[in-house]
Design a protein around this motif. Structure first.
Motif, short mmCIF file in Angstrom:
data_model
loop_
_atom_site.label_atom_id
_atom_site.label_comp_id
_atom_site.label_asym_id
_atom_site.label_seq_id
_atom_site.Cartn_x
_atom_site.Cartn_y
_atom_site.Cartn_z
N ASP A 242 0.81 -1.13 -0.13
CA ASP A 242 0.01 0.03 -0.10
C ASP A 242 0.75 1.20 0.00
OD1 ASP A 242 0.91 0.36 2.64
OD2 ASP A 242 -0.87 -0.54 3.47
N THR A 243 0.36 2.39 0.17
CA THR A 243 0.99 3.54 0.23
C THR A 243 2.26 3.93 1.28
OG1 THR A 243 -0.47 4.81 1.50
CG2 THR A 243 -0.82 5.04 -0.91
N THR A 244 2.08 2.89 2.48
CA THR A 244 2.94 3.10 3.22
C THR A 244 4.25 1.82 3.32
OG1 THR A 244 2.09 1.12 4.93
CG2 THR A 244 1.37 3.42 5.07
N THR A 245 4.34 1.12 2.10
CA THR A 245 5.40 0.13 1.68
C THR A 245 5.88 0.27 0.44
OG1 THR A 245 3.59 -1.27 0.69
CG2 THR A 245 3.85 -1.80 2.93
N SER A 246 7.28 0.22 0.42
CA SER A 246 7.88 0.69 -0.75
C SER A 246 8.16 -0.67 -1.59
CB SER A 246 9.51 1.24 -0.43
OG SER A 246 10.09 0.18 -0.04
N PRO A 247 8.32 -0.82 -2.67
CA PRO A 247 8.93 -1.83 -3.52
C PRO A 247 10.00 -2.72 -2.79
CG PRO A 247 8.70 -0.10 -4.95
CD PRO A 247 8.56 0.55 -3.67
N VAL A 248 10.98 -1.94 -2.42
CA VAL A 248 12.07 -2.83 -1.81
C VAL A 248 11.63 -3.71 -0.54
CG1 VAL A 248 14.55 -2.65 -1.19
CG2 VAL A 248 13.58 -0.98 -2.88
N ALA A 250 8.70 -4.55 0.13
CA ALA A 250 7.72 -5.50 -0.45
C ALA A 250 8.41 -6.69 -1.34
CB ALA A 250 6.65 -5.02 -1.24
N GLY A 251 9.85 -6.60 -1.40
CA GLY A 251 10.46 -7.87 -1.95
C GLY A 251 10.26 -8.06 -3.64
N LEU A 252 9.95 -6.64 -4.06
CA LEU A 252 9.33 -6.37 -5.44
C LEU A 252 10.56 -5.96 -6.19
CD1 LEU A 252 5.74 -5.13 -5.11
CD2 LEU A 252 6.47 -7.50 -5.56
N VAL A 253 11.73 -6.08 -5.91
CA VAL A 253 13.01 -5.24 -6.71
C VAL A 253 12.94 -6.17 -7.92
CG1 VAL A 253 15.56 -5.35 -6.45
CG2 VAL A 253 14.26 -4.97 -4.28
N TRP A 254 12.61 -7.20 -8.10
CA TRP A 254 12.60 -7.73 -9.56
C TRP A 254 12.07 -6.82 -10.57
CZ3 TRP A 254 7.96 -9.00 -11.22
CH2 TRP A 254 6.93 -9.02 -10.45
N ALA A 255 11.00 -6.33 -10.07
CA ALA A 255 10.40 -5.35 -10.99
C ALA A 255 10.69 -4.22 -11.27
CB ALA A 255 8.68 -5.12 -10.19
N ILE A 256 11.67 -3.78 -10.76
CA ILE A 256 12.62 -2.62 -11.10
C ILE A 256 13.78 -3.04 -11.86
CG2 ILE A 256 13.82 -0.52 -9.87
CD1 ILE A 256 12.43 -1.05 -7.42
N GLN A 257 13.92 -2.56 -13.18
CA GLN A 257 14.93 -2.95 -14.31
C GLN A 257 16.14 -2.34 -14.25
OE1 GLN A 257 11.62 -2.88 -15.14
NE2 GLN A 257 11.26 -4.90 -14.80
N LYS A 258 17.21 -2.93 -14.55
CA LYS A 258 18.42 -2.33 -14.18
C LYS A 258 18.55 -0.84 -15.07
CE LYS A 258 23.43 -2.88 -15.73
NZ LYS A 258 24.27 -3.79 -16.27
N ALA A 259 17.71 -0.63 -16.13
CA ALA A 259 17.47 0.87 -16.65
C ALA A 259 17.11 1.70 -15.91
CB ALA A 259 16.77 0.74 -17.92
N ARG A 260 16.41 1.57 -14.71
CA ARG A 260 15.79 2.53 -13.62
C ARG A 260 16.74 2.68 -12.31
NH1 ARG A 260 10.75 4.39 -15.00
NH2 ARG A 260 11.86 6.28 -14.32
N LYS A 261 17.63 1.77 -12.33
CA LYS A 261 18.44 1.70 -10.90
C LYS A 261 19.63 2.78 -11.17
CE LYS A 261 17.27 -3.04 -9.85
NZ LYS A 261 17.81 -4.15 -9.66
#
Length: 369
Positions: A242-248, A250-261
């Motif tokens: 939700d709005t209080t959790t970050s993708p990191v 939440a274990g959703l780092v796989w959804a952040i591709q190298k181009a955006r890191k």
């Protein structure tokens, strides 16, 4: 006075099939059918289950000045590489806010000359307003109201759908295709191989009946939909994210591709980038983890977790996993307690019960790669 619930276009069919109707995300939906949650869950794992997910929001974004500008504009709303998604492919995305929290999770597809976006039911009106406000210069937005969305999931989904449209058999996981009035993606939210099919509402009942006439296809309700996604270790918006959790976190780092890191071709430039990139570099203070309660009693959402006498987070989703024949859960714990095998306790009715941090998914996924 309670808000009146909306009804799906296939409402009468669900009632005819014996669906037990309950409120969900502002709609009246079937939580189960006469077979019951356990049988519906196991049938989906063994054969094919048909889900009506027409409550989800379907949106088309058409470019005003070319697909590259549209993709870059859409990319500015989330830490996901949109530009790198080839025509005929789909990707998981996350709208983030300025503090790095998650406004919604979604699926988007590049269909060559436009993007097709599917968002969560409870967030869809806010998401549409968000896109209208931020994409006005690059996109024409169509909020689709006259199409159903069905999900056919399970190992026999391909055989069933291919009887109606043979070309779907050649699709891979996250492929998308348009076959006449059928807009198909090879995806779902059960951990199984399967498809999501958008089609005109006027054709939906006949299409659903045609599938359910096949011996391998059974209608599946919200109860089994939830237990299937929990076994697959997949987040439910409003509960696990939700709005209080970050993708990191939440274990959703796989959804952040190298181009955006950091160091990527298009580093940052999305809401909450400073917070999210810092967490990627330094690590978050807590993490979403899988949890295995001892014994047979499930630990439900909201259960407080403890490491000795110290608070150690709480469960965000929990229930019984029919495929693993045991209670399972997920929740957030401090990084110090996030290692697989860590012994914790859950507070169930003022009684401390053992629970162990576990790997996810709880049940192996079977996507067609």
């Amino acid at each position: 006075m309670a808000e009146e619930l909306l009804r799906l276009g296939l409402h009468d069919l669900h009632v005819e099939l014996g669906g037990k109707m309950v409120p969900f995300a502002g709609y009246e939906m079937a939580v189960q059918y006469p077979a019951g949650v356990m049988k519906e869950h196991l049938h989906t794992r063994a054969a094919a289950g048909l889900f009506d997910v027409s409550h989800m929001g379907q949106v088309i974004l058409r470019p005003k000045a070319g697909m590259e500008a549209l993709c870059l504009g859409f990319e500015a709303l989330m830490p996901v590489d949109v530009l790198g998604v080839a025509a005929g492919r789909q990707r998981y995305g996350l709208f983030t806010n300025e503090t790095g929290g998650i406004l919604d999770d979604l699926m988007f597809a590049n269909r060559g000359d436009h993007l097709f976006v599917v968002v969560n039911a409870a967030c869809k009106h806010a998401d549409v307003a968000h896109m209208r406000a931020h994409l006005a210069d690059v996109a024409e937005l169509e909020f689709i109201q006259d199409r159903a969305l069905l999900a056919l999931q399970g190992p026999l989904a391909e055989a069933a759908l291919a009887r109606i449209e043979p070309a779907v058999a050649a699709m891979r996981f996250m492929d998308v295709g348009m076959f006449g009035d059928l807009w198909v993606s090879r995806s779902g939210y059960t951990g199984e191989d399967g498809y999501e099919i958008s089609l005109p509402m006027a054709q939906a009942e006949g299409f659903a009946r045609r599938l359910m006439d096949m011996p391998e296809v059974l209608p599946i309700g919200l109860g089994a939909r939830d237990s299937l996604r929990l076994e697959a270790g997949l987040c439910l918006y409003g509960h696990d994210i939700d709005t209080t959790t970050s993708p990191v976190e939440a274990g959703l780092v796989w959804a952040i591709q190298k181009a955006r890191k950091a160091g990527g071709a298009r580093e940052g430039g999305f809401p909450g980038a400073a917070h999210i990139l810092k967490e990627l570099a330094e690590g978050p203070s807590r993490r979403r983890v899988g949890l295995r309660p001892d014994g047979r009693a499930p630990m439900r959402e909201g259960t407080a977790l403890f490491a000795g006498d110290a608070p150690a987070g709480q469960i965000t989703s929990g229930g019984f996993g029919p495929s693993v024949n045991a209670p399972i859960a997920m929740g957030y714990v401090p990084v110090a307690q996030a290692k697989t095998g860590t012994a914790l306790e859950g507070d169930v009715r003022a009684k401390r019960l053992p629970v162990t941090v576990a790997d996810m998914p709880f049940n192996p996924t079977t996507y067609k790669r």
